[in-house]
Design a protein around this motif. Structure first.
Motif, short mmCIF file in Angstrom:
data_model
loop_
_atom_site.label_atom_id
_atom_site.label_comp_id
_atom_site.label_asym_id
_atom_site.label_seq_id
_atom_site.Cartn_x
_atom_site.Cartn_y
_atom_site.Cartn_z
N ARG A 326 10.89 -80.35 39.08
CA ARG A 326 10.19 -79.48 39.95
C ARG A 326 9.55 -78.30 39.36
N THR A 327 8.25 -78.56 38.89
CA THR A 327 7.56 -77.47 38.06
C THR A 327 7.01 -76.31 38.84
N VAL A 328 6.28 -76.75 39.90
CA VAL A 328 5.55 -75.84 40.75
C VAL A 328 6.08 -75.93 42.28
N ALA A 329 6.01 -74.49 42.70
CA ALA A 329 6.19 -74.61 44.24
C ALA A 329 5.39 -73.27 44.54
N ARG A 330 4.67 -73.30 45.24
CA ARG A 330 3.59 -72.03 45.48
C ARG A 330 2.96 -72.58 46.83
N ASP A 331 2.32 -71.34 47.21
CA ASP A 331 1.09 -71.58 48.39
C ASP A 331 -0.22 -71.56 47.79
N VAL A 332 -1.10 -72.42 48.48
CA VAL A 332 -2.31 -72.16 48.03
C VAL A 332 -3.09 -70.79 48.22
N PRO A 333 -3.72 -70.03 47.15
CA PRO A 333 -4.27 -68.67 47.72
C PRO A 333 -5.70 -68.88 48.26
N ILE A 334 -6.02 -67.73 48.79
CA ILE A 334 -7.28 -67.87 49.84
C ILE A 334 -8.54 -68.08 49.09
N ASP A 335 -8.54 -67.57 47.70
CA ASP A 335 -9.69 -67.59 46.75
C ASP A 335 -9.75 -68.95 46.22
N TRP A 336 -8.95 -69.89 46.62
CA TRP A 336 -8.92 -71.35 45.78
C TRP A 336 -9.76 -72.37 46.45
N THR A 337 -10.23 -71.98 47.53
CA THR A 337 -11.07 -72.92 48.43
C THR A 337 -12.58 -72.77 48.29
N ASP A 338 -13.30 -74.00 48.61
CA ASP A 338 -14.59 -73.82 48.32
C ASP A 338 -15.42 -73.85 49.62
N TYR A 339 -16.70 -74.30 49.42
CA TYR A 339 -17.57 -74.21 50.53
C TYR A 339 -17.17 -75.23 51.59
N ASN A 340 -16.58 -76.49 51.34
CA ASN A 340 -16.01 -77.54 52.25
C ASN A 340 -14.79 -76.88 52.98
N GLY A 341 -14.03 -75.75 52.45
CA GLY A 341 -12.93 -75.62 53.21
C GLY A 341 -11.69 -75.91 52.60
N HIS A 342 -11.92 -76.79 51.42
CA HIS A 342 -10.64 -77.23 50.91
C HIS A 342 -10.45 -76.65 49.37
N MET A 343 -9.35 -77.02 48.88
CA MET A 343 -8.94 -76.60 47.55
C MET A 343 -10.05 -77.25 46.47
N ASN A 344 -10.62 -76.39 45.77
CA ASN A 344 -11.58 -76.75 44.88
C ASN A 344 -10.96 -77.66 43.88
N GLU A 345 -11.59 -78.80 43.35
CA GLU A 345 -10.89 -79.43 42.41
C GLU A 345 -10.50 -79.08 41.33
N GLY A 346 -11.27 -78.01 40.47
CA GLY A 346 -10.90 -77.30 39.40
C GLY A 346 -9.59 -76.48 39.75
N ARG A 347 -9.09 -76.32 40.89
CA ARG A 347 -7.96 -75.73 40.90
C ARG A 347 -6.84 -76.73 40.92
#
Length: 464
Positions: A326-347
């Motif tokens: 289990r390498t990552v456990a986190r919440d998606v931050p507000i500034d990771w979303t794009d104009y479509n309202g979901h997480m940007n692929e780069g993130r």
């Protein structure tokens, strides 16, 4: 650990959120029948915002309870925070009750923005000033005034929940920060009263200019830079004489007439009345998270970003050899979303890069190893995006070593939504071990190579 919050207004609700989201049990006492609703709304904003500061998960939430009996609310409490209105006679009454019911070893803090400890305790209480800033769940500053040993204990506790304790050397009315804010507030009132600027123009002067500098450097460090190569001494020599010029009216306060109050209220309505208070709070929280994350990202962390970075270091979970890791456990931050309202692929790439970094550290290729001139470089990735992911969602990544021999390391990552374990994305990542001096591939150090091979064998068996 248990915190008792006495008074569930804006500040009390923020205290409840700060403790609760950092794993403490929280008991709230407030006779207001609307207290539970109000605190629930504060918590909704806090749950949305606070986890976004960090690149790892906060502890599991504590247990939240509401009480109509003061003695019951403080029973077994390690920290008791009084946040009732700023009326000294009311605080005396509440503190007297707390002296009767609170555990002897519990820290009793008061959120007072103006009263001194000697005033709070003149009838036999043992409170310290623990003065926070709104929103308490995001802003780290907490002013501590009072008994030195108690303040030292309090500072350790508050640092553990991601706050920055500032011990005030001597007690004084309004402590440090509010005295400074009062001076700015007085001058702003004069500027509005005299027709020099309206409320929006004054706010623009702050947020478009020196407010951005203050967020990272404060006052004196900003002025030191303004002095150029000659530093603070030159700045003081150049601008010190202006202190005797009639620029400000800091010693005078405009009379609070109905006309002045209406003037300021009308301007404020014109400035921000198109948004509800909850919308303004969310906008404030979104901006604070983005600013704090930006400050955190600069080297060891700048300003308040350093406090977030230090707290985050304590939040990373310890890893053991399991299948998968289990390498990552986190919440998606507000500034990771794009104009479509979901997480940007780069993130997604960043999440999987963070997962690889955790694997590297786990096998011994940590910061010291990289400092010695060796590391793993990503040579190839294949990411598949399977489902949308939105700001505020809790996610985790499980990682498997599918190849570990010599200078080759191959990882398989699966990113899932914590709420339902649904698969959001996968990543097949191939890394090569590299000499950072020559920038060419080379075998890992023997101990690192052995750890990689052990994990690869374990994961091939598919057992923990």
């Amino acid at each position: 650990m248990k915190a008792a919050i006495i008074g569930g207004g804006v500040i009390g609700g923020g205290w409840a959120a700060r403790f609760l989201l950092n794993g403490w049990d929280v008991a709230v006492f407030d006779p207001d029948p609307e207290a539970e609703r109000k605190i629930s709304e504060v918590l909704m904003n806090a749950r949305r915002a606070l986890p976004g500061l960090y690149d790892t998960a906060l502890p599991p939430e504590g247990r939240l309870t509401y009480h109509s009996d003061l003695a019951q609310s403080v029973a077994g409490a390690d920290w008791v925070q009084e946040s009732v209105p700023e009326r000294l006679e009311l605080k005396h009454k509440v503190l007297a009750d707390l002296m009767q019911y609170a555990p002897d070893e519990a820290i009793i803090g008061s959120s007072t923005s103006g009263f001194k400890p000697s005033e709070l305790n003149e009838k036999g209480a043992r409170a310290i000033v623990a003065h926070p800033f709104n929103p308490v769940y995001l802003l780290p500053l907490i002013e501590l005034v009072g008994d030195a040993d108690t303040c030292a204990r309090a500072a350790d506790i508050l640092s553990g929940i991601g706050m920055f304790p500032l011990k005030v050397r001597k007690e004084i009315d309004a402590h440090i920060a509010d005295r400074f804010l009062e001076a700015v507030w007085r001058e702003a009132l004069w500027l509005v009263k005299d027709g020099i600027a309206n409320t929006e123009e004054i706010d623009e002067a702050i947020r478009m200019g020196f407010g951005l500098r203050w967020a990272q450097m404060g006052l004196f460090e900003t002025y030191r830079v303004a002095g150029g190569e000659a530093g603070m001494k030159h700045f003081m020599a150049q601008f010190g004489p202006c202190l005797s010029w009639p620029w400000t009216k800091l010693m005078d306060v405009p009379e609070f007439t109905d006309e002045l109050v209406d003037l300021i209220a009308d301007q404020s309505d014109a400035q921000s009345g198109h948004m509800s208070i909850r919308e303004l709070e969310r906008l404030r929280d979104d901006n604070l998270v983005s600013i704090l994350r930006a400050l955190k990202a600069r080297g060891p962390g700048s300003g308040a970003g350093r406090v977030v970075r230090d707290h985050e270091a304590d939040l990373w979970h310890a890893m053991t050899d399991t299948t998968p890791l289990r390498t990552v456990a986190r919440d998606v931050p507000i500034d990771w979303t794009d104009y479509n309202g979901h997480m940007n692929e780069g993130r997604y790439g960043q999440v999987f890069s963070d997962a690889a970094d955790r694997v590297m550290a786990h096998v011994g290729a940590d910061a010291d190893y990289i400092g010695s001139g060796l590391s793993f470089f990503t040579a190839e990735t294949n990411i598949k995006y399977l489902d949308e992911c939105h700001a505020g969602e809790a996610v985790y990544v499980d990682s498997t070593v599918t190849l570990g021999e010599g200078k080759k390391l191959r990882l398989w990552h699966e990113m899932r939504r914590k709420a339902d374990d649904s698969l959001l994305a996968t990543c097949d990542q191939f890394l090569l071990h590299v000499d950072l001096t020559t920038r060419k591939s080379c075998p890992p150090r023997a101990d690192v190579e052995a750890r990689v091979e052990t994990l690869a064998t374990l994961h091939a068996r598919g057992t923990t």
